[in-house]
Design a protein around this motif. Structure first.
Motif, PDB file in Angstrom:
ATOM      1  N   ALA A  96     -10.288   0.147   7.086  1.00  0.00           N
ATOM      2  CA  ALA A  96      -8.917  -0.081   5.990  1.00  0.00           C
ATOM      3  C   ALA A  96      -7.926  -0.787   5.789  1.00  0.00           C
ATOM      4  O   ALA A  96      -7.223  -1.574   5.273  1.00  0.00           O
TER       5      ALA A  96
ATOM      6  N   LEU B 267       0.681   4.068   1.523  1.00  0.00           N
ATOM      7  CA  LEU B 267      -0.869   4.209   2.041  1.00  0.00           C
ATOM      8  C   LEU B 267      -1.156   5.147   3.202  1.00  0.00           C
ATOM      9  O   LEU B 267      -1.513   6.211   3.492  1.00  0.00           O
TER      10      LEU B 267
ATOM     11  N   LEU C  84      -6.991  -4.474   4.207  1.00  0.00           N
ATOM     12  CA  LEU C  84      -6.122  -4.500   3.381  1.00  0.00           C
ATOM     13  C   LEU C  84      -4.525  -5.964   3.827  1.00  0.00           C
ATOM     14  O   LEU C  84      -4.053  -6.571   3.315  1.00  0.00           O
TER      15      LEU C  84
ATOM     16  N   ILE D  94       3.659   3.723  -3.869  1.00  0.00           N
ATOM     17  CA  ILE D  94       2.739   2.360  -4.006  1.00  0.00           C
ATOM     18  C   ILE D  94       2.743   2.325  -5.039  1.00  0.00           C
ATOM     19  O   ILE D  94       2.675   1.124  -6.241  1.00  0.00           O
TER      20      ILE D  94
ATOM     21  N   MET E  57       0.768   8.077   3.121  1.00  0.00           N
ATOM     22  CA  MET E  57      -0.312   9.010   2.165  1.00  0.00           C
ATOM     23  C   MET E  57      -1.068   9.790   3.016  1.00  0.00           C
ATOM     24  O   MET E  57      -1.472  10.888   3.375  1.00  0.00           O
ATOM     25  N   GLU E  58      -2.115   8.460   4.362  1.00  0.00           N
ATOM     26  CA  GLU E  58      -2.539   9.442   5.213  1.00  0.00           C
ATOM     27  C   GLU E  58      -2.477  10.037   6.136  1.00  0.00           C
ATOM     28  O   GLU E  58      -2.717  11.543   6.045  1.00  0.00           O
TER      29      GLU E  58
ATOM     30  N   ALA F 121       3.486  -5.778  -1.297  1.00  0.00           N
ATOM     31  CA  ALA F 121       1.860  -5.684  -0.481  1.00  0.00           C
ATOM     32  C   ALA F 121       2.045  -5.280   0.780  1.00  0.00           C
ATOM     33  O   ALA F 121       1.903  -3.605   0.726  1.00  0.00           O
TER      34      ALA F 121
ATOM     35  N   GLN G 196       3.027  -1.320  -0.131  1.00  0.00           N
ATOM     36  CA  GLN G 196       2.125  -0.234  -0.540  1.00  0.00           C
ATOM     37  C   GLN G 196       0.965  -0.104   0.284  1.00  0.00           C
ATOM     38  O   GLN G 196       0.802   1.255   0.458  1.00  0.00           O
ATOM     39  N   ILE G 197       0.795  -1.521   1.386  1.00  0.00           N
ATOM     40  CA  ILE G 197       0.132  -0.296   2.226  1.00  0.00           C
ATOM     41  C   ILE G 197       1.006   0.304   3.197  1.00  0.00           C
ATOM     42  O   ILE G 197       0.144   1.876   3.974  1.00  0.00           O
TER      43      ILE G 197
ATOM     44  N   THR H 160      -3.498  -9.115   2.832  1.00  0.00           N
ATOM     45  CA  THR H 160      -2.165  -9.577   1.956  1.00  0.00           C
ATOM     46  C   THR H 160      -2.338 -11.406   2.508  1.00  0.00           C
ATOM     47  O   THR H 160      -1.284 -11.511   2.247  1.00  0.00           O
TER      48      THR H 160
END
Lengths: 490, 208
Positions: free
Chosen positions: B180, B147, B184, B134, B150-151, B140, B143-144, B188
């Motif tokens: 989410a 994310l 997102l 990220i 991470m999740e 974009a 980055q998604i 985008t």
């Protein structure tokens, strides 16, 4: 009571559904008016009952004095934001910033946002609380982007990214807390119920709890706008439609703070007060200090207010960090006062920007001649927000500072006063620039809609009244909530 | 389980190297499938029905809907790719390797002698590498992907430390991730329409 609690959760959902299918503009008004008045009325009844008779628990729903206070904030702000939305959004349509067909979507999202905030306050479970807090981010993200211009999309993107990453850390912390709970409670576990966690707190593994709390504080602190994780806040608050800015600043930040407080109660029981105190005082001081340069050199009226929100959240954190019952009382009172005053300021700023077609402070002149009522109220609310008596914020800022001296931390108290005077200078300077003087070009006298005037006056009565007299039941509720936090234990 | 841990490490490493958006989504899909497989393995070990349900949800949401939505948007962004990332792939891989060492170090410090040591380390490494992506990628969509990585890391952590959260909460978490991702993806699309590109370094108008 049980029915009441369910109704408060269900009404916003029904409101959202009905708004979404509503084509007619009057129908939209009626649905939202009825839904917000009904929700606010029922919520206040529930809060009053809680203040009189103590905590209530039904299954996974729970309300006590602490959530009662926050529910008061959320319900009052839902009402004022809805009332203000009517005139604000219609003027946006008239001024051509927005297609009329998008209004049902706006009201539906607004209702969903209040649903998620109420859910944060009423669930008795740290896990579900996390789910609800993340839901508030998502519901408000589309509202922040609602204008769909470049800056609004930039603000929304940063808002979702920063807050979702932050909240991921909070989930990590919550999982770690669950781990300590599993180790202690074994099979008799009510997973992540904070009542059980608080009851078990003395037996939880201190090292794990410490680790968990750091993640939780960083995670929810991002959502509560604590520095240095506050970067999304001025962007989102300045780009959202004004009623939404008011809701974000007044009730959403407070909801995140509420979740921190719930976790703090458990952590304080396990680790003693010192650990949490250092962290909270650090974040609090930094948030107040970081706001000052941005307030002293600001060009955007809504960003000015947003940085003032960062400062207020920092002050609340400081109050929680000092940790004596007096300080916590001040912090809780400050949550209430901040919410009412700051939301009204954002609404007024919305009227002002619609009238002057700019958010630039230097292009706004002579508010008091151009918009007598709005200008006067704006000045009064700014004076209230920086902590001048006789308004409520004076009482709460005073209490927090006083508590810091009383707790034997005069240096901290001195610093708080010093920082607050910096904020005072910046806010009053820009406010005087905008309100006083003669308008640059002749502006025709404009009035905001009757319903939004009711919202302004309601907020004003509350914030002025809170400085002079708090109803006995409300004060008692605050005192008991403060005792919950500083005394630890339900 | 160890095979899955290797797959997860591999997916995280690949993510640090890809510059083509479509490939990143494919890697994410594989990673989510590995997490779902980890759920099934844990289900076999503990014979809890709850685990199979979690695996099913992971497949539907993280390996089904989210990659599908991302593929759809990537299909419209033919000209977009990760150009001049803030940290070049080589350095990113190096940092990712450090993250894995750090993850093992953390586990041995905080929970010495834990049975699920490798899975835990993979979880923390995914979390850190997701965060890294990220921070150092401009696109974009990248980055998604970061994310969701991470999740996935946090989810795996929950799985290996406490055998997953209670079902109601888990449903809520999945719902949030789903929404989410939808939000997102919508944003985008809007980035593409308003800025004509999904490079997030253009987002620098709001300051001060």
């Amino acid at each position: 009571m049980q029915v009441l609690m369910y109704l408060i959760v269900i009404i916003p959902l029904v409101g959202a559904l009905l708004s979404y299918v509503q084509k007619n503009r009057n129908g939209l008004r009626i649905v939202n008016f009825v839904a917000s008045v009904a929700m606010t009325g029922l919520a206040l009844v529930l809060v009053y009952q809680t203040a009189r008779h103590g905590a209530l628990r039904y299954g996974m729903f729970y309300i006590d004095e602490l959530s009662g206070l926050l529910l008061t904030v959320v319900s009052i702000l839902t009402l004022t934001a809805t009332l203000y939305s009517f005139s604000y959004m219609e003027r946006e349509v008239v001024q051509g910033h927005l297609a009329a067909a998008r209004l049902p979507g706006y009201y539906a999202m607004l209702n969903i946002l209040s649903f998620t905030m109420v859910a944060v306050l009423l669930v008795e479970n740290l896990g579900l609380m996390w789910v609800a807090v993340e839901a508030t981010t998502l519901a408000s993200a589309l509202l922040v982007a609602f204008q769909l211009n470049r800056t609004a999309i930039e603000a929304a993107w940063k808002y979702v990214m920063v807050c979702t990453v932050g909240i991921c850390f909070a989930l990590l912390g919550t999982i770690l807390l669950y781990y300590t709970q599993v180790n202690v409670a074994g099979s008799a576990i009510e997973a992540l119920s904070w009542l059980q966690l608080a009851a078990l707190s003395e037996r939880l593994d201190p090292v794990m709890v410490k680790l968990a709390f750091i993640f939780i504080l960083i995670g929810y602190g991002t959502k509560a706008g604590l520095a240095p994780m506050h970067t999304w806040l001025p962007d989102a608050h300045s780009q959202a439609p004004s009623p939404v800015s008011g809701l974000l600043s007044g009730s959403l930040l407070s909801c995140a703070m509420y979740v921190i407080i719930r976790n703090l109660i458990i952590v304080q029981n396990t680790l003693g007060q010192a650990f949490g105190q250092y962290l909270l005082i650090g974040f609090g001081l930094l948030s107040v200090a970081i706001a000052i340069p941005f307030i002293l050199l600001q060009h955007d009226i809504k960003r000015l207010l947003a940085y003032s929100s960062v400062e207020h959240m920092g002050l609340i954190t400081l109050g929680l960090g000092i940790g004596t019952p007096l300080a916590v009382y001040g912090a809780l009172l400050h949550i209430f006062n901040h919410a009412v005053a700051k939301s009204a300021l954002f609404y007024l700023a919305g009227d002002i920007t619609q009238e002057y077609h700019t958010k630039h402070i230097l292009r706004i002149r002579g508010l008091i001649t151009a918009m007598p009522l709005t200008g006067t109220l704006f000045m009064l609310f700014i004076i209230a927000a920086v902590g001048v008596p006789p308004f409520g914020i004076f009482t709460s800022k005073m209490t927090i500072t006083w508590a810091s001296f009383a707790a034997g931390q005069p240096v901290l108290g001195f610093f708080i006063l010093l920082l607050l005077s910096g904020i005072f200078a910046g806010m009053i300077f820009y406010c005087a620039k905008m309100v006083l003087g003669a308008p640059a070009q002749p502006v025709r006298k404009a009035q905001s809609g009757a319903l939004s005037q009711i919202a302004f006056l309601l907020s004003f009565l509350i914030i002025a009244g809170a400085g002079i007299y708090l109803p006995t039941w409300f004060n008692g509720m605050l005192l008991r909530a403060a005792a919950l936090v500083s005394g630890g234990g339900y | 389980m160890n095979v899955l841990v290797i797959v997860l490490f591999l997916s995280a490493f690949l993510l640090t190297r890809v510059t083509i958006l479509r490939t990143a989504v494919i890697v994410l899909l594989l990673q989510s499938l590995a997490v779902a497989a980890a759920c099934v393995v844990l289900g076999l070990e503990t014979s809890q029905f709850h685990m199979y349900l979690a695996a099913l949800l992971t497949i539907i949401i993280k390996a089904g809907y989210i990659p599908a939505a991302l593929f759809k948007i990537v299909g419209r962004l033919r000209r977009e790719r990760e150009q001049n990332p803030i940290l070049s792939p080589n350095y990113t891989s190096l940092t990712a390797a450090l993250a894995i060492v750090l993850a093992y170090g953390l586990i041995d410090q905080a929970l010495p002698g834990v049975v699920t040591r490798n899975a835990l380390a993979a979880a923390i490494a995914l979390l850190l590498i997701g965060l890294l992506i990220i921070m150092v990628r401009r696109q974009a969509v990248m980055q998604i992907v970061g994310l969701i990585t991470m999740e996935n890391g946090i989810y795996l952590l929950g799985l290996s430390v406490v055998k997953g959260l209670p079902l109601v909460i888990e449903f809520g978490v999945f719902l949030d991730i789903l929404v989410a991702a939808v939000v997102l993806v919508i944003l985008t699309y809007r980035l593409k329409i308003s800025f004509l590109s999904t490079d997030t370094t253009q987002l620098r108008k709001l300051k001060g």
